[in-house]
Design an enzyme around this catalytic site. Sequence first.
Site, PDB file in Angstrom:
ATOM      1  N   ASP A 113       9.865  10.574   4.704  1.00  0.00           N
ATOM      2  CA  ASP A 113       9.399  10.207   3.730  1.00  0.00           C
ATOM      3  C   ASP A 113       8.313  11.412   2.757  1.00  0.00           C
ATOM      4  O   ASP A 113       7.371  10.578   1.893  1.00  0.00           O
ATOM      5  CB  ASP A 113       8.564   8.670   3.533  1.00  0.00           C
ATOM      6  CG  ASP A 113       8.777   7.987   2.389  1.00  0.00           C
ATOM      7  OD1 ASP A 113       7.951   6.967   2.482  1.00  0.00           O
ATOM      8  OD2 ASP A 113       9.289   8.258   1.304  1.00  0.00           O
ATOM      9  N   ILE A 171      -2.124  -2.483   1.576  1.00  0.00           N
ATOM     10  CA  ILE A 171      -2.950  -1.660   0.637  1.00  0.00           C
ATOM     11  C   ILE A 171      -3.646  -1.534   1.451  1.00  0.00           C
ATOM     12  O   ILE A 171      -4.598  -0.901   2.061  1.00  0.00           O
ATOM     13  CB  ILE A 171      -3.530  -2.757  -0.178  1.00  0.00           C
ATOM     14  CG1 ILE A 171      -4.586  -3.792   0.860  1.00  0.00           C
ATOM     15  CG2 ILE A 171      -2.884  -3.590  -0.531  1.00  0.00           C
ATOM     16  CD1 ILE A 171      -6.133  -4.462   0.946  1.00  0.00           C
ATOM     17  N   ILE A 193      -7.264   1.491  -3.329  1.00  0.00           N
ATOM     18  CA  ILE A 193      -7.298   2.974  -3.562  1.00  0.00           C
ATOM     19  C   ILE A 193      -5.066   3.425  -3.719  1.00  0.00           C
ATOM     20  O   ILE A 193      -5.012   4.223  -4.410  1.00  0.00           O
ATOM     21  CB  ILE A 193      -7.872   3.751  -3.193  1.00  0.00           C
ATOM     22  CG1 ILE A 193      -8.409   3.805  -1.616  1.00  0.00           C
ATOM     23  CG2 ILE A 193      -9.562   3.814  -4.011  1.00  0.00           C
ATOM     24  CD1 ILE A 193      -8.773   4.769  -1.241  1.00  0.00           C
ATOM     25  N   GLY A 194      -5.033   1.992  -3.304  1.00  0.00           N
ATOM     26  CA  GLY A 194      -3.704   2.734  -2.578  1.00  0.00           C
ATOM     27  C   GLY A 194      -2.895   1.082  -2.054  1.00  0.00           C
ATOM     28  O   GLY A 194      -3.072   0.532  -2.022  1.00  0.00           O
ATOM     29  N   GLN A 195      -1.402   1.435  -3.021  1.00  0.00           N
ATOM     30  CA  GLN A 195      -0.831   0.098  -2.030  1.00  0.00           C
ATOM     31  C   GLN A 195       0.569   0.220  -2.084  1.00  0.00           C
ATOM     32  O   GLN A 195       1.409   1.499  -2.233  1.00  0.00           O
ATOM     33  CB  GLN A 195      -1.009  -1.272  -2.819  1.00  0.00           C
ATOM     34  CG  GLN A 195      -0.482  -1.029  -4.352  1.00  0.00           C
ATOM     35  CD  GLN A 195       0.374  -1.976  -4.874  1.00  0.00           C
ATOM     36  OE1 GLN A 195       0.165  -3.166  -4.189  1.00  0.00           O
ATOM     37  NE2 GLN A 195       0.096  -2.450  -5.882  1.00  0.00           N
ATOM     38  N   GLY A 196       1.093  -0.261  -1.596  1.00  0.00           N
ATOM     39  CA  GLY A 196       2.794   0.128  -0.981  1.00  0.00           C
ATOM     40  C   GLY A 196       3.535  -0.702  -0.069  1.00  0.00           C
ATOM     41  O   GLY A 196       2.500  -2.042   0.347  1.00  0.00           O
ATOM     42  N   SER A 197       4.589  -0.389   0.911  1.00  0.00           N
ATOM     43  CA  SER A 197       5.399  -1.573   0.904  1.00  0.00           C
ATOM     44  C   SER A 197       4.783  -1.735   2.093  1.00  0.00           C
ATOM     45  O   SER A 197       4.547  -2.517   3.318  1.00  0.00           O
ATOM     46  CB  SER A 197       6.401  -1.128   1.551  1.00  0.00           C
ATOM     47  OG  SER A 197       6.155   0.481   2.476  1.00  0.00           O
ATOM     48  N   TYR A 198       3.769  -0.870   3.497  1.00  0.00           N
ATOM     49  CA  TYR A 198       3.152  -1.036   3.956  1.00  0.00           C
ATOM     50  C   TYR A 198       1.982  -1.736   3.889  1.00  0.00           C
ATOM     51  O   TYR A 198       1.413  -2.715   4.913  1.00  0.00           O
ATOM     52  CB  TYR A 198       2.397   0.150   4.405  1.00  0.00           C
ATOM     53  CG  TYR A 198       1.645   1.401   3.501  1.00  0.00           C
ATOM     54  CD1 TYR A 198       0.281   0.354   3.327  1.00  0.00           C
ATOM     55  CD2 TYR A 198       2.132   1.609   2.600  1.00  0.00           C
ATOM     56  CE1 TYR A 198      -0.986   0.684   2.560  1.00  0.00           C
ATOM     57  CE2 TYR A 198       1.335   1.853   1.454  1.00  0.00           C
ATOM     58  CZ  TYR A 198       0.366   2.090   1.715  1.00  0.00           C
ATOM     59  OH  TYR A 198      -0.248   2.825   0.222  1.00  0.00           O
TER      60      TYR A 198
HETATM   61  C1  91O Z   1      -8.598   7.862  -6.810  1.00  0.00           C
HETATM   62  O1  91O Z   1      -8.621   7.870  -5.610  1.00  0.00           O
HETATM   63  C2  91O Z   1      -7.565   7.911  -4.516  1.00  0.00           C
HETATM   64  C3  91O Z   1      -8.181   8.293  -3.585  1.00  0.00           C
HETATM   65  C4  91O Z   1      -7.438   8.745  -2.083  1.00  0.00           C
HETATM   66  C5  91O Z   1      -6.919   7.535  -1.693  1.00  0.00           C
HETATM   67  C6  91O Z   1      -5.892   7.320  -0.488  1.00  0.00           C
HETATM   68  O2  91O Z   1      -5.734   7.724   0.061  1.00  0.00           O
HETATM   69  C7  91O Z   1      -3.745   6.920  -0.881  1.00  0.00           C
HETATM   70  C8  91O Z   1      -3.178   6.219   0.216  1.00  0.00           C
HETATM   71  N1  91O Z   1      -4.096   6.838   1.521  1.00  0.00           N
HETATM   72  C9  91O Z   1      -3.402   6.801   2.699  1.00  0.00           C
HETATM   73  C10 91O Z   1      -1.950   6.491   2.773  1.00  0.00           C
HETATM   74  C11 91O Z   1      -1.375   6.011   4.138  1.00  0.00           C
HETATM   75  O3  91O Z   1      -0.063   5.479   4.073  1.00  0.00           O
HETATM   76  C12 91O Z   1       0.361   4.741   2.655  1.00  0.00           C
HETATM   77  C13 91O Z   1      -1.876   6.882   5.225  1.00  0.00           C
HETATM   78  C14 91O Z   1      -0.683   6.882   6.530  1.00  0.00           C
HETATM   79  O4  91O Z   1      -0.606   6.106   7.027  1.00  0.00           O
HETATM   80  O5  91O Z   1      -1.100   8.327   6.684  1.00  0.00           O
HETATM   81  C15 91O Z   1      -2.974   7.693   4.660  1.00  0.00           C
HETATM   82  C16 91O Z   1      -3.798   7.143   3.484  1.00  0.00           C
HETATM   83 CL1  91O Z   1      -5.288   8.458   3.766  1.00  0.00          CL
HETATM   84  C17 91O Z   1      -6.271   7.039  -3.272  1.00  0.00           C
HETATM   85  C18 91O Z   1      -6.967   7.229  -4.470  1.00  0.00           C
END
Ligand code: 91O
Length: 296
Positions: free
Chosen positions: A159, A28, A21-26
Amino acid sequence: VSQQKSESYIQLNQYRLMEEIGQGSYGIVKLAYNEQDKNLYAMKVLDKIKLLKNFACFRQPPTRHNKPIPSTLKNPLQLVQREIAILKKLSHPNVVKLVEVLDDPNDNYLYMVFEFVERGAVLDIPTENPLTEDTAWSYFRDTLRGLEYLHYQKIVHRDIKPSNLLLSDSGHVKIADFGVSCEFEGIDAFLSGTAGTPAFMAPEALTEGANHFYSGRAQDIWSLGITLYAFVIGSVPFVENYVIALHKKIKNDAVVFPDKPDISDLLKNLILGMLKKDPGHRLMLHEVKNHDWTTR
Ligand SMILES: COc1ccc(C(=O)/C=C\Nc2cc(OC)c(C(=O)O)cc2Cl)cc1
């Protein structure tokens, strides 16, 4: 951490990992279903090996000028441990909650279990459909509450940007991604070097020069100003493909508001106050909080 592949998903202890549901430099983020409490969570998966490799290239060569990296930061996993220590201390409705960490020394991956913030990032930019001023006002106030709490806890986020602001089903915003945040002592963080996302970096963070320090609080206000501009305009004020040209624009160009969408003079005044190039003239958090647009 028991990891058996049964059918087509990975099981980690009581968590069943589902889609990304998410991805980045860190790394996924995967949706995870907790079979014990029957709740959904966001599982951030960090690749320890990749962390070790990436960190090596960020390490400054030890020179006469910059002091050697404190031994605790020799190992990049200490950076993650620092992020975890920060997150464990935090508890606020507008800051994402870290539930637990699964760190098996024999596993190449480290898993950070966060609360699931159902609707994900508040806004994907650039967009042709920015937020209305009313919606931006609501999300901005939540973000401001979260940031005020972080600064009170002596943490600068470093950030702040729309993709790190998550929206819950109840319409509330939670600040996420403490990967480059840092804890400070005294009244402010004296930062050197750059971290975060170029388009959201303050001019003072981009001025070279060894051993010049800039305020972490003022940097967070700047990136919050860029974020508020992006909320209502749909794109960031300074855009360039080459990072050096981008830095030049951030340091020299005035903020320009397009004719459309039409935003109120009060909001323009707030944004311009948060985007003063000189951190000494930039609005401080309490002035942003008491601004007529914020309190309207
Ligand atoms: C479409 O529905 C969606 C519902 C939730 C998400 C989602 O949660 C994405 C990233 N989440 C996070 C990223 C984080 O860092 C990069 C950290 C942190 O390290 O603090 C914590 C969280 Cl939760 C995506 C799509």
